[in-house]
Write a protein that holds these residues in place. Structure first.
Motif, mmCIF file in Angstrom:
data_model
loop_
_atom_site.group_PDB
_atom_site.id
_atom_site.type_symbol
_atom_site.label_atom_id
_atom_site.label_comp_id
_atom_site.label_asym_id
_atom_site.label_seq_id
_atom_site.Cartn_x
_atom_site.Cartn_y
_atom_site.Cartn_z
ATOM 1 N N SER A 30 0.811 -1.212 0.000
ATOM 2 C CA SER A 30 0.000 0.000 0.000
ATOM 3 C C SER A 30 0.849 1.270 0.000
ATOM 4 C CB SER A 30 -0.919 0.015 1.224
ATOM 5 O OG SER A 30 -0.164 -0.021 2.416
ATOM 6 N N TYR A 31 2.172 1.116 -0.170
ATOM 7 C CA TYR A 31 3.085 2.245 -0.145
ATOM 8 C C TYR A 31 3.788 2.414 -1.489
ATOM 9 C CZ TYR A 31 2.768 2.255 4.957
ATOM 10 O OH TYR A 31 2.327 2.319 6.249
ATOM 11 N N ALA A 32 4.137 3.647 -1.791
ATOM 12 C CA ALA A 32 5.043 3.881 -2.904
ATOM 13 C C ALA A 32 6.434 3.366 -2.528
ATOM 14 C CB ALA A 32 5.107 5.367 -3.240
ATOM 15 N N MET A 33 7.176 2.958 -3.522
ATOM 16 C CA MET A 33 8.527 2.463 -3.325
ATOM 17 C C MET A 33 9.469 3.239 -4.239
ATOM 18 S SD MET A 33 8.303 -0.142 -1.151
ATOM 19 C CE MET A 33 9.813 -1.078 -1.432
ATOM 20 N N GLY A 34 10.710 3.359 -3.806
ATOM 21 C CA GLY A 34 11.647 4.127 -4.612
ATOM 22 C C GLY A 34 13.021 3.507 -4.682
ATOM 23 N N TRP A 35 13.742 3.918 -5.694
ATOM 24 C CA TRP A 35 15.162 3.565 -5.861
ATOM 25 C C TRP A 35 15.977 4.856 -5.802
ATOM 26 C CZ3 TRP A 35 17.294 -1.209 -6.004
ATOM 27 C CH2 TRP A 35 16.468 -2.299 -6.300
ATOM 28 N N PHE A 36 17.055 4.780 -5.075
ATOM 29 C CA PHE A 36 18.017 5.865 -4.988
ATOM 30 C C PHE A 36 19.394 5.310 -5.286
ATOM 31 C CE2 PHE A 36 15.763 9.496 -2.997
ATOM 32 C CZ PHE A 36 14.530 8.887 -2.794
ATOM 33 N N ALA A 49 10.661 6.019 -8.749
ATOM 34 C CA ALA A 49 9.691 5.623 -7.738
ATOM 35 C C ALA A 49 8.437 5.122 -8.429
ATOM 36 C CB ALA A 49 9.358 6.779 -6.799
ATOM 37 N N ILE A 50 7.657 4.367 -7.684
ATOM 38 C CA ILE A 50 6.431 3.804 -8.220
ATOM 39 C C ILE A 50 5.363 3.841 -7.134
ATOM 40 C CG2 ILE A 50 7.107 1.436 -7.603
ATOM 41 C CD1 ILE A 50 5.776 0.538 -10.256
ATOM 42 N N ASN A 51 4.142 4.168 -7.514
ATOM 43 C CA ASN A 51 3.100 4.250 -6.499
ATOM 44 C C ASN A 51 2.657 2.852 -6.094
ATOM 45 O OD1 ASN A 51 1.488 3.534 -8.709
ATOM 46 N ND2 ASN A 51 -0.259 4.709 -7.908
ATOM 47 N N TRP A 52 1.692 2.779 -5.189
ATOM 48 C CA TRP A 52 1.385 1.512 -4.546
ATOM 49 C C TRP A 52 0.908 0.426 -5.511
ATOM 50 C CZ3 TRP A 52 -3.449 -0.837 -4.371
ATOM 51 C CH2 TRP A 52 -4.520 -0.080 -4.886
ATOM 52 N N ASN A 53 0.210 0.789 -6.550
ATOM 53 C CA ASN A 53 -0.326 -0.234 -7.451
ATOM 54 C C ASN A 53 0.363 -0.245 -8.812
ATOM 55 O OD1 ASN A 53 -1.308 2.063 -8.651
ATOM 56 N ND2 ASN A 53 -3.448 1.441 -8.645
ATOM 57 N N GLY A 54 1.431 0.521 -8.946
ATOM 58 C CA GLY A 54 2.154 0.546 -10.210
ATOM 59 C C GLY A 54 1.554 1.459 -11.263
ATOM 60 N N GLY A 55 0.509 2.166 -10.911
ATOM 61 C CA GLY A 55 -0.163 3.004 -11.878
ATOM 62 C C GLY A 55 0.553 4.291 -12.215
ATOM 63 N N ARG A 71 6.693 -3.159 -10.154
ATOM 64 C CA ARG A 71 6.540 -3.881 -8.893
ATOM 65 C C ARG A 71 5.586 -5.057 -9.072
ATOM 66 N NH1 ARG A 71 4.516 0.314 -4.653
ATOM 67 N NH2 ARG A 71 4.530 -1.511 -3.276
ATOM 68 N N ASP A 72 5.782 -6.044 -8.227
ATOM 69 C CA ASP A 72 4.907 -7.207 -8.163
ATOM 70 C C ASP A 72 4.488 -7.350 -6.699
ATOM 71 O OD1 ASP A 72 3.710 -9.702 -8.024
ATOM 72 O OD2 ASP A 72 5.047 -10.590 -9.479
ATOM 73 N N ASN A 73 3.318 -6.844 -6.372
ATOM 74 C CA ASN A 73 2.891 -6.850 -4.969
ATOM 75 C C ASN A 73 2.623 -8.266 -4.458
ATOM 76 O OD1 ASN A 73 3.140 -4.096 -4.614
ATOM 77 N ND2 ASN A 73 0.996 -3.664 -5.085
ATOM 78 N N ALA A 74 2.268 -9.156 -5.341
ATOM 79 C CA ALA A 74 2.043 -10.538 -4.912
ATOM 80 C C ALA A 74 3.336 -11.175 -4.414
ATOM 81 C CB ALA A 74 1.458 -11.349 -6.059
ATOM 82 N N LYS A 75 4.457 -10.740 -4.980
ATOM 83 C CA LYS A 75 5.765 -11.285 -4.599
ATOM 84 C C LYS A 75 6.524 -10.350 -3.657
ATOM 85 C CE LYS A 75 6.388 -13.882 -8.894
ATOM 86 N NZ LYS A 75 7.257 -14.083 -10.084
ATOM 87 N N ASN A 76 5.958 -9.188 -3.372
ATOM 88 C CA ASN A 76 6.644 -8.193 -2.523
ATOM 89 C C ASN A 76 8.007 -7.817 -3.093
ATOM 90 O OD1 ASN A 76 4.608 -7.962 -0.548
ATOM 91 N ND2 ASN A 76 5.320 -9.843 0.436
ATOM 92 N N VAL A 97 11.082 2.473 1.218
ATOM 93 C CA VAL A 97 9.637 2.641 1.259
ATOM 94 C C VAL A 97 9.306 4.112 1.491
ATOM 95 C CG1 VAL A 97 7.498 1.938 2.380
ATOM 96 C CG2 VAL A 97 9.419 0.344 2.254
ATOM 97 N N CYS A 98 8.446 4.667 0.662
ATOM 98 C CA CYS A 98 8.013 6.044 0.829
ATOM 99 C C CYS A 98 6.861 6.086 1.825
ATOM 100 C CB CYS A 98 7.580 6.634 -0.503
ATOM 101 S SG CYS A 98 7.130 8.372 -0.402
ATOM 102 N N ILE A 99 7.127 6.633 3.002
ATOM 103 C CA ILE A 99 6.106 6.612 4.034
ATOM 104 C C ILE A 99 5.454 7.974 4.250
ATOM 105 C CG2 ILE A 99 7.167 4.664 5.209
ATOM 106 C CD1 ILE A 99 8.280 6.666 7.255
#
Length: 122
Positions: A30-36, A49-55, A71-76, A97-99
């Motif tokens: 349910s969180y955006a994720m990022g690469w730095f 970065a990518i939002n929670w559902n990849g949209g 991202r693949d949320n099923a595989k985390n 994780v973008c919190i």
């Protein structure tokens, strides 16, 4: 809670690598994720970065058109496909994780992974 980035290595300029970031201990679907990334002697900088559902995806100008985050949320797992690599892409790459706040700023992130080294030779 752990994030583990892997998939780095040594590649020639123009080559490709795919980084993966696996999460364990809890789900961040349910969180955006990022690469730095952080090169020696430089500050850590935003890559993608990518939002929670990849949209929605976000990229630094320096990698736009060459890198793709997914991202693949099923595989985390969060991925960073890096194509047309350049020597200036050499750095340690981190996922997090973008919190809170903007996905572009390091201060918005927590749960930083250990990082994986990417070295691009000319």
């Amino acid at each position: 809670v752990q994030l583990q980035a892997y998939g780095g290595g040594l590649v020639q300029a123009g080559g490709s690598l795919r980084l993966s970031c696996a999460t364990s201990g809890r789900t961040f679907s349910s969180y955006a994720m990022g690469w730095f990334r952080q090169a020696p002697g430089k500050e850590r900088e935003f890559v993608a970065a990518i939002n929670w559902n990849g949209g929605s995806t976000y990229y630094a100008d320096s990698v736009k058109g060459r890198f793709t985050i997914s991202r693949d949320n099923a595989k985390n797992v969060v991925y960073l496909q890096m194509n047309s690599l350049k020597p200036e892409d050499t750095a340690v790459y981190y996922c997090a994780v973008c919190i809170r706040g903007s996905v572009y700023y390091t201060g918005s992130y927590d749960y930083w992974g250990q990082g994986t080294q990417v070295t691009v030779s000319s």
